[in-house]
Design an enzyme around this catalytic site. Structure first.
Site, PDB file in Angstrom:
ATOM      1  N   HIS A 266       0.752  -1.242   0.075  1.00  0.00           N
ATOM      2  CA  HIS A 266       0.093  -0.077  -0.077  1.00  0.00           C
ATOM      3  C   HIS A 266       1.124   1.469   0.034  1.00  0.00           C
ATOM      4  CE1 HIS A 266       0.972  -0.209   4.207  1.00  0.00           C
ATOM      5  NE2 HIS A 266       0.850   1.155   4.264  1.00  0.00           N
TER       6      HIS A 266
HETATM    7  C1  UD1 Z   1      -2.205   5.305   6.019  1.00  0.00           C
HETATM    8  C2  UD1 Z   1      -0.926   5.534   6.692  1.00  0.00           C
HETATM    9  C3  UD1 Z   1       0.145   4.555   6.539  1.00  0.00           C
HETATM   10  C4  UD1 Z   1      -0.282   3.101   7.043  1.00  0.00           C
HETATM   11  C5  UD1 Z   1      -1.507   2.854   6.385  1.00  0.00           C
HETATM   12  C6  UD1 Z   1      -2.074   1.462   6.792  1.00  0.00           C
HETATM   13  C7  UD1 Z   1      -0.599   8.182   6.876  1.00  0.00           C
HETATM   14  C8  UD1 Z   1       0.474   9.206   6.078  1.00  0.00           C
HETATM   15  N1  UD1 Z   1      -0.174   6.722   6.201  1.00  0.00           N
HETATM   16  O1  UD1 Z   1      -1.906   5.107   4.731  1.00  0.00           O
HETATM   17  O2  UD1 Z   1       1.443   4.797   7.448  1.00  0.00           O
HETATM   18  O3  UD1 Z   1       0.674   2.268   6.862  1.00  0.00           O
HETATM   19  O4  UD1 Z   1      -2.487   4.033   6.515  1.00  0.00           O
HETATM   20  O5  UD1 Z   1      -3.182   1.440   6.163  1.00  0.00           O
HETATM   21  O6  UD1 Z   1      -1.092   8.400   7.843  1.00  0.00           O
HETATM   22  N2  UD1 Z   1      -9.424   4.595   2.082  1.00  0.00           N
HETATM   23  C9  UD1 Z   1     -10.470   3.783   2.177  1.00  0.00           C
HETATM   24  N3  UD1 Z   1     -11.088   3.343   3.223  1.00  0.00           N
HETATM   25  C10 UD1 Z   1     -10.211   3.817   4.295  1.00  0.00           C
HETATM   26  C11 UD1 Z   1      -9.151   4.350   4.575  1.00  0.00           C
HETATM   27  C12 UD1 Z   1      -8.748   4.888   3.271  1.00  0.00           C
HETATM   28  O7  UD1 Z   1     -11.089   3.777   0.997  1.00  0.00           O
HETATM   29  O8  UD1 Z   1     -11.055   3.370   5.442  1.00  0.00           O
HETATM   30  C13 UD1 Z   1      -8.996   4.998   0.705  1.00  0.00           C
HETATM   31  C14 UD1 Z   1      -9.163   6.312   0.305  1.00  0.00           C
HETATM   32  O9  UD1 Z   1      -9.019   6.216  -0.993  1.00  0.00           O
HETATM   33  C15 UD1 Z   1      -7.728   7.178   0.667  1.00  0.00           C
HETATM   34  C16 UD1 Z   1      -6.743   5.980   0.588  1.00  0.00           C
HETATM   35  O10 UD1 Z   1      -7.310   4.748   0.882  1.00  0.00           O
HETATM   36  O11 UD1 Z   1      -7.460   8.377  -0.078  1.00  0.00           O
HETATM   37  C17 UD1 Z   1      -5.570   6.051   1.575  1.00  0.00           C
HETATM   38  O12 UD1 Z   1      -5.675   6.438   2.806  1.00  0.00           O
HETATM   39  P1  UD1 Z   1      -5.003   7.239   3.927  1.00  0.00           P
HETATM   40  O13 UD1 Z   1      -5.557   7.173   5.271  1.00  0.00           O
HETATM   41  O14 UD1 Z   1      -4.862   8.491   3.313  1.00  0.00           O
HETATM   42  O15 UD1 Z   1      -3.568   6.635   3.847  1.00  0.00           O
HETATM   43  P2  UD1 Z   1      -3.128   5.224   3.811  1.00  0.00           P
HETATM   44  O16 UD1 Z   1      -2.562   4.871   2.317  1.00  0.00           O
HETATM   45  O17 UD1 Z   1      -4.099   4.247   4.236  1.00  0.00           O
END
Ligand code: UD1
Length: 367
Positions: free
Chosen positions: A206
């Site tokens: 991811h």
């Molecule tokens: C975040 C953390 C990362 C961790 C990861 C575990 C930061 C900078 N990054 O990254 O360190 O390893 O979580 O998963 O805080 N989304 C969904 N549903 C959700 C959550 C996210 O669909 O419940 C999608 C959305 O499109 C979102 C993308 O995932 O834009 C990324 O989510 P985000 O929380 O920004 O960062 P992660 O890549 O999950």
């Protein structure tokens, strides 16, 4: 009573906060408020973990959701400040390295509330990683720093942190793993996905550096195209990665791999069972490097660096360059040699009692 706000926000925070909440309750000296920022919000990225790990329902959910880093961090700060003003805690406790960690940490110190960081001191020395920025900043404003491995202590000392603030207590993520190992063994996840023990590999990916960079992502996909001819691959897919597969027209290649199972993100117990029985893990996660070390399962980490070096020096982890060739080279090494079992040790204090040590240290803290 010590009043303490405990913060969690994203998936890897939940298994860290679970034993801490339990230890505070058992210690008896704490009045806690559990705040979920809502950084992760999907049922299978959040609520499932609360149910499985018996984490108390958050007292407050800020429901921030996804956004750019700046917007997400700023929104968390805006919404968290009134919570701190209202509860008037002695401490705010944050875990890990996600945006929720630094956002709530900053709010605390700006209001003059002492900050506790659990999983402090880890450094990849790679400032391109958003998590590295979060780690460095959070540590620099924390009053109490709880560390999982010796490298964390060394890094903090090198950065000039007062040694009195640093406490090497072990690893709360491993507290959760050890507490749930037996329960996870009852999971039917292998039969659900038609897998046999030690005859499959588990993939998680991811990190933006792997899945947002199409050149690298295609190198990784090409490696999977070779490996799946040899062994079943199961890939619980993060929403970010799924979006990138669709957005970049990779669906066809992924679907063509008959031995690759793309599945939705799964809960903690199923995932622990999958890892425990795997022949190997292929990942870019932070926590999985630690979990596989304790489980004795070989782990290929598709990254150029790790903030968790003990998983290499004492554990089952190895760093793999993001090229098809290097992935295949390491895969065949593991397949042919397994893991050199005599080099594997349990890292110091990864014994299931880190959260108790944290609670005791805070209860006795006079600073
Ligand atoms: C975040 C953390 C990362 C961790 C990861 C575990 C930061 C900078 N990054 O990254 O360190 O390893 O979580 O998963 O805080 N989304 C969904 N549903 C959700 C959550 C996210 O669909 O419940 C999608 C959305 O499109 C979102 C993308 O995932 O834009 C990324 O989510 P985000 O929380 O920004 O960062 P992660 O890549 O999950």
């Amino acid at each position: 009573m010590t009043k303490i706000i405990c913060v969690c926000g994203a998936r890897p925070n939940f298994m860290k906060i679970a034993p801490i909440m339990r230890a505070f309750k058992a210690n008896g000296n704490f009045e806690t408020l559990l705040v979920h920022t809502g950084q992760h919000y999907d049922e299978n990225m959040s609520k499932l973990f609360f149910d499985e790990l018996n984490i108390p329902k958050p007292d407050i959910n800020l429901e921030i959701g996804s956004a750019s880093h700046a917007v997400q961090t700023a929104e968390i700060m805006k919404c968290f400040e009134p919570v701190v003003l209202d509860f008037k805690p002695d401490y705010v406790l944050v875990v890990g390295d996600v945006n929720s960690t630094i956002a709530c940490g900053l709010v605390a110190v700006k209001l003059g509330v002492k900050l506790i960081h659990v999983e402090a001191g880890l450094r990849s020395f790679d400032r391109d990683m958003p998590e590295e920025i979060n780690r460095v900043l959070t540590d620099s404003i924390s009053d109490l720093l709880f560390v999982t491995e010796q490298s964390g202590v060394d890094n903090l000392i090198n950065e000039g942190v007062n040694p009195d603030r640093i406490h090497f207590v072990g690893n709360v993520m491993i507290d959760t793993l050890l507490a749930n190992k037996e329960k996870a063994a009852q999971s039917d996840v292998l039969s659900r996905f038609n897998l046999e023990p030690s005859r499959y590999a588990v993939i998680t990916l991811h990190r933006p550096s792997n899945v947002d960079d199409m050149e690298k992502f295609e190198q990784i996909i090409s490696a999977f195209e070779h490996i799946e001819k040899d062994i079943k691959l199961i890939f619980p897919i993060h929403p970010r990665t799924r979006n990138n597969i669709s957005k970049n027209g990779l669906n066809k290649r992924v679907k063509a791999m008959k031995n690759l199972m793309l599945i939705e993100p799964i809960g903690y117990l199923d995932f622990l069972c999958l890892m425990s029985n795997a022949q190997l893990m292929i990942t870019d996660s932070g926590g999985i490097q630690e979990e596989t070390t304790i489980l004795g399962v070989p782990c290929m980490t598709l990254r150029e660096n790790t903030e968790r070096p003990v998983t290499i020096t004492e554990g089952t982890n190895r760093l793999v360059h993001i090229t098809t060739d290097d992935i295949l080279k390491h895969y065949s090494e593991i397949k042919n040699d397994g893991q050199a079992a005599d080099n594997i040790k349990t890292p110091n204090l990864w014994d299931g009692n880190a959260a108790e040590r944290i609670a005791e240290t805070i209860a006795n803290n006079k600073n």
